[in-house]
Scaffold this motif. Structure first.
Motif, PDB file in Angstrom:
ATOM      1  N   LEU A  52      15.000  26.029  29.309  1.00 39.29           N
ATOM      2  CA  LEU A  52      13.591  25.988  28.905  1.00 39.29           C
ATOM      3  C   LEU A  52      13.259  24.725  28.112  1.00 39.29           C
ATOM      4  O   LEU A  52      12.100  24.444  27.866  1.00 39.29           O
ATOM      5  CB  LEU A  52      13.244  27.233  28.058  1.00 39.29           C
ATOM      6  N   ARG A  76      16.587  27.223  36.511  1.00 30.96           N
ATOM      7  CA  ARG A  76      16.003  28.512  36.100  1.00 30.96           C
ATOM      8  C   ARG A  76      15.819  29.424  37.308  1.00 30.96           C
ATOM      9  O   ARG A  76      15.950  30.637  37.217  1.00 30.96           O
ATOM     10  CB  ARG A  76      14.650  28.290  35.407  1.00 30.96           C
TER      11      ARG A  76
ATOM     12  N   PHE B 343       1.614  34.185  28.530  1.00 31.33           N
ATOM     13  CA  PHE B 343       2.939  34.819  28.573  1.00 31.33           C
ATOM     14  C   PHE B 343       3.375  35.025  30.021  1.00 31.33           C
ATOM     15  O   PHE B 343       4.527  34.781  30.370  1.00 31.33           O
ATOM     16  CB  PHE B 343       2.926  36.161  27.826  1.00 31.33           C
ATOM     17  N   GLU B 344       2.427  35.493  30.818  1.00 32.44           N
ATOM     18  CA  GLU B 344       2.726  35.691  32.246  1.00 32.44           C
ATOM     19  C   GLU B 344       3.132  34.353  32.883  1.00 32.44           C
ATOM     20  O   GLU B 344       4.117  34.298  33.636  1.00 32.44           O
ATOM     21  CB  GLU B 344       1.483  36.249  32.944  1.00 32.44           C
ATOM     22  N   VAL B 347       6.599  33.454  31.756  1.00 33.86           N
ATOM     23  CA  VAL B 347       7.647  34.213  32.456  1.00 33.86           C
ATOM     24  C   VAL B 347       7.845  33.659  33.866  1.00 33.86           C
ATOM     25  O   VAL B 347       8.980  33.502  34.329  1.00 33.86           O
ATOM     26  CB  VAL B 347       7.289  35.718  32.503  1.00 33.86           C
ATOM     27  N   LEU B 349       7.301  30.649  34.815  1.00 32.08           N
ATOM     28  CA  LEU B 349       8.018  29.368  34.691  1.00 32.08           C
ATOM     29  C   LEU B 349       9.483  29.611  34.363  1.00 32.08           C
ATOM     30  O   LEU B 349      10.363  28.906  34.863  1.00 32.08           O
ATOM     31  CB  LEU B 349       7.360  28.502  33.611  1.00 32.08           C
ATOM     32  N   SER B 350       9.768  30.639  33.533  1.00 30.75           N
ATOM     33  CA  SER B 350      11.172  30.927  33.181  1.00 30.75           C
ATOM     34  C   SER B 350      11.956  31.434  34.389  1.00 30.75           C
ATOM     35  O   SER B 350      13.167  31.290  34.452  1.00 30.75           O
ATOM     36  CB  SER B 350      11.231  31.949  32.044  1.00 30.75           C
ATOM     37  N   PRO B 473       7.131  26.696  28.535  1.00 34.45           N
ATOM     38  CA  PRO B 473       7.534  28.107  28.446  1.00 34.45           C
ATOM     39  C   PRO B 473       8.281  28.442  27.153  1.00 34.45           C
ATOM     40  O   PRO B 473       8.150  29.537  26.622  1.00 34.45           O
ATOM     41  CB  PRO B 473       8.440  28.290  29.666  1.00 34.45           C
ATOM     42  N   LYS B 474       9.005  27.475  26.658  1.00 34.59           N
ATOM     43  CA  LYS B 474       9.775  27.732  25.427  1.00 34.59           C
ATOM     44  C   LYS B 474       8.833  28.112  24.278  1.00 34.59           C
ATOM     45  O   LYS B 474       9.098  29.049  23.517  1.00 34.59           O
ATOM     46  CB  LYS B 474      10.574  26.478  25.061  1.00 34.59           C
ATOM     47  N   LEU B 477       7.403  31.702  25.099  1.00 36.20           N
ATOM     48  CA  LEU B 477       8.311  32.850  25.217  1.00 36.20           C
ATOM     49  C   LEU B 477       9.261  33.009  24.038  1.00 36.20           C
ATOM     50  O   LEU B 477       9.669  34.120  23.727  1.00 36.20           O
ATOM     51  CB  LEU B 477       9.130  32.721  26.510  1.00 36.20           C
ATOM     52  N   ILE B 478       9.612  31.907  23.445  1.00 41.12           N
ATOM     53  CA  ILE B 478      10.590  31.997  22.362  1.00 41.12           C
ATOM     54  C   ILE B 478       9.954  31.522  21.073  1.00 41.12           C
ATOM     55  O   ILE B 478       9.641  30.351  20.910  1.00 41.12           O
ATOM     56  CB  ILE B 478      11.853  31.161  22.686  1.00 41.12           C
TER      57      ILE B 478
END
Lengths: 219, 479
Positions: A52, A76, B343-344, B347, B349-350, B473-474, B477-478
């Motif tokens: 990420l 990923r 968020f969607e 996810v 992208l993750s 995304p980081k 998501l995190i």
């Protein structure tokens, strides 16, 4: 499987790194726990091995290939699966569609196979009566199990989990960690769990502590 | 192509949000469609105006040339006692026939007017009348003595403005037609008929005012009523409008005298395509001598054309303004939607989903919304278009009528025929006022609306896509 070579990361400037000169190896068929207090950089480390973010120094290698060679998006998609503390499921989908979507995007071997997805969900305790229900109607523990199922249905060799039991009660925590162990041992995958709970870490095969910008192997 | 499925699931599961999006999009597209419909209706109306509003070209004696000749004669003449006379050359029908053969000429109406005295009947007298009959509708009458009955010789009454615009109406029998050429058939006014107990089929006699002052027997084939406006343009020295008798121009020429055979005061030509009236005039001028002049009147057409140009221009502005505003509104909605669904996106992208596929998912969602919105707009656009269109036309024609009224100059070609005189200006304005847009939703309009809908969706998604392209995304998501 996953090699960390001289890994370093900082937010402001190089003089104040979060961690630096990290060398670690994660192997298939094993589970790893990374412990550490808040702010030590364990989540940042997870974001790096999950593809990420890019390291500021050093390299992460999957087999013999550096992640920057593979490409983060590609990595990923095919090689890593992530479980988040907040589950991060597609809220407008059922558990089944969450799995089918993940399988389609990651181009998994069983993409589109409802029976396969259903089997995985059933194995994780998501019964037939729940598979087509909207995920928002499930409990926190059930949602986390769907999130784990989502990583299992993909063909990723590395599974990283960020505080996967943070929102769960004791029973659900045990069940989820046991599931991760099974994934590692039975499916020969490399499971890396970031947690601040020693009880959770104790159930993994190996434990590392991130402290003072360095990783220390505990077991 | 998993993004199609995700788009569909999102639209289907989040029904409330989808409905709201459909309503907003429908409102935007409804106004776009209304603008498109008004624009195309205005174009159609302008086309129709070419046929209906029409334009005319009138062949008559060249008064300016006649005045010039008179002045020349005056300077040459040594006698101070004899005043020079204005001699207007009657229009030769042979010349008119040549012009009538031009490609843009639809119909022609020959006008020859004169007056006569009543013999077997009594004329209608006007209590406030000035008496006498000094002027007629044409300059030709200056050479003849005046009578108490006005004879308007025409090819057909239906071709005259007074009848075609409804100022006069046949109430009994029929009007004068081309078949009445070389006959003594006439159409008389209702008041005159009533006063003399005359009806269709009866005969009456009148006496010429010049030459041998012979008696002419005429036969009533129709009775008409003249509205009060008919007299308005007749002038203070005219007889009561009820004393006007319509006949074939041949009868008028007979009453005027034998030298007038094969001539006319004027000939009015209705042109097929008003847009080409000046070209036709040019071609016509080459067929006649300088003794005659050709004047054109396309006021009706120009009035309608100007009104429709206003409407079309405004409709065009509506289309673009609504399209731009709609794009901005939809872009803002999509930007908010992207923020709400980061968020969607994170996810996705993750999981390794390509960013363009995420953009494509949002585009597909909006496309589904737009397709439904197009259907709704298609159903409601006609109503909005009608309301908006009638309002626009009413405003536009009012402005145009005002413009006509201020720009009209007195002293136009006299005569009651279509295409000449101030009365005809009034007709032009009336036509413009009566103008109505025919709003109808065609497949072409829907296709154009679809194009606009697609463009609005595409642009709004492209504007909002920056949020997806830049999203890390980081960070989402995190935390």
């Amino acid at each position: 499987m996953l090699k960390i070579q001289d890994l370093g990361y900082w937010y402001q400037d190089e003089a104040h790194p979060l961690f630096q000169g990290i060398n670690l190896t994660f192997e298939s068929g094993k589970s790893y726990a990374i412990l550490g207090h808040s702010g030590t950089g364990k989540t940042t480390f997870l974001s790096l091995i999950a593809g990420l973010d890019k390291p500021k120094a050093g390299e992460i290698l999957l087999g013999d290939h550096a992640l920057k060679q593979i490409g983060l998006t590609n990595y990923r998609r095919h090689d890593v699966a992530i479980v988040f503390q907040a589950y991060n499921l597609f809220t407008y989908m059922s558990p089944m569609n969450n799995l089918l979507t993940a399988m389609a995007i990651t181009e998994a071997e069983h993409a589109g196979d409802r029976a396969y997805a259903k089997q995985i969900l059933n194995d994780l305790g998501i019964g037939d009566n729940l598979v087509d229900r909207n995920v928002q109607q499930l409990s926190g523990g059930q949602q986390q199990r769907v999130a784990i199922a989502r990583t299992m249905c993909c063909d990723a060799q590395v599974i990283v989990a960020d505080e996967p039991t943070g929102n769960l009660d004791e029973d659900n925590t045990k069940a989820v960690i046991a599931q991760f162990q099974r994934i590692a041992h039975e499916q020969n995958k490399c499971v890396i769990i970031v947690t601040h709970e020693p009880d959770v870490a104790a159930q993994c095969d190996h434990q590392y502590r991130l402290e003072n910008k360095q990783f220390t192997k505990l077991t | 192509m998993n993004f199609f499925k995700r788009a569909w699931l999102n639209i289907w599961v989040k029904k409330g949000r989808s409905l709201l999006l459909i309503l907003v999009s429908s409102a935007i597209l409804m106004f776009v469609l209304a603008g498109l419909l008004i624009r195309s209706a205005a174009v159609k109306a302008t086309e129709t105006a070419k046929n209906e509003a029409g334009a005319t070209m009138t062949l008559s004696a060249n008064r300016q040339a006649a005045f010039k000749k008179m002045r020349q004669n005056s300077s040459r003449s040594s006698s101070k006692t004899s005043r020079p006379k204005l001699t207007l050359t009657p229009v030769k029908l042979s010349d008119a026939t040549k012009i009538a053969k031009l490609s843009n000429i639809k119909t022609s109406n020959v006008t020859s007017s004169t007056s006569a005295n009543a013999k077997s009947y009594d004329t209608v007298s006007t209590t406030s009348g000035m008496g006498g009959n000094g002027g007629g509708p044409t300059g030709m009458k200056s050479s003849a003595s005046s009578g108490d009955t006005q004879i308007d010789g025409v090819t057909a009454t239906s071709l005259t403005t007074t009848f075609s615009e409804g100022q006069s109406k046949i109430t009994k029998g029929r009007g004068i037609t081309a078949n009445d050429k070389n006959t003594n058939n006439v159409v008389i006014e209702k008041e005159l008929a009533s006063q003399n107990n005359l009806t269709v089929g009866d005969t009456m006699t009148l006496k010429k005012t010049s030459g041998n002052k012979a008696t002419v027997t005429i036969k009533v084939v129709g009775i008409y009523t003249a509205s009060s406006t008919s007299s308005a343009s007749a002038g203070p020295m005219s007889t009561d409008p009820a004393n006007t008798i319509y006949a074939s121009y041949t009868l008028a020429n007979t009453i005027k005298g034998s030298k007038y055979a094969g001539t006319a005061d004027s000939v009015t030509f209705n042109v097929t395509n008003p847009a080409k009236v000046s070209t036709t005039k040019k071609a016509g001028n080459q067929l006649i001598s300088s003794q005659y002049s050709l004047s054109t009147d396309d006021a009706s057409y120009q009035s309608v054309k100007a009104s429709m140009a206003n409407v079309a221009g405004f409709a065009n502005k509506i289309v673009w303004l609504v399209a731009i505003a709609g794009t901005v509104i939809l872009a803002l909605i999509v930007i908010l939607m992207i923020r709400e669904r980061r968020f969607e996106i994170g996810v996705l992208l993750s999981l390794g989903e390509a960013r363009w596929k995420i953009v494509a998912q949002f585009f597909t969602e909006m496309l589904m919304v737009i397709v439904v919105a197009i259907a709704i707009a298609g159903a409601g656009g006609k109503f909005v278009g009608n309301q908006l269109g009638s309002q626009l036309v009413s405003q536009s024609t009012t402005t145009q009528t005002t413009t006509n009224a201020t720009s009209d100059q007195p002293g136009g070609q006299p005569g009651g025929t279509k295409g000449s005189g101030p009365g005809n200006r009034q007709a032009a304005s009336t036509k413009a006022k009566d103008l109505n847009l025919e709003i109808a939703v065609s497949a072409v309009d829907l296709a154009e609306l679809g194009g606009f809908g697609l463009a609005i969706t595409f642009l709004s998604i492209m504007i909002a896509a920056g949020g997806i392209i830049r999203l890390e995304p980081k960070k989402v998501l995190i935390s």
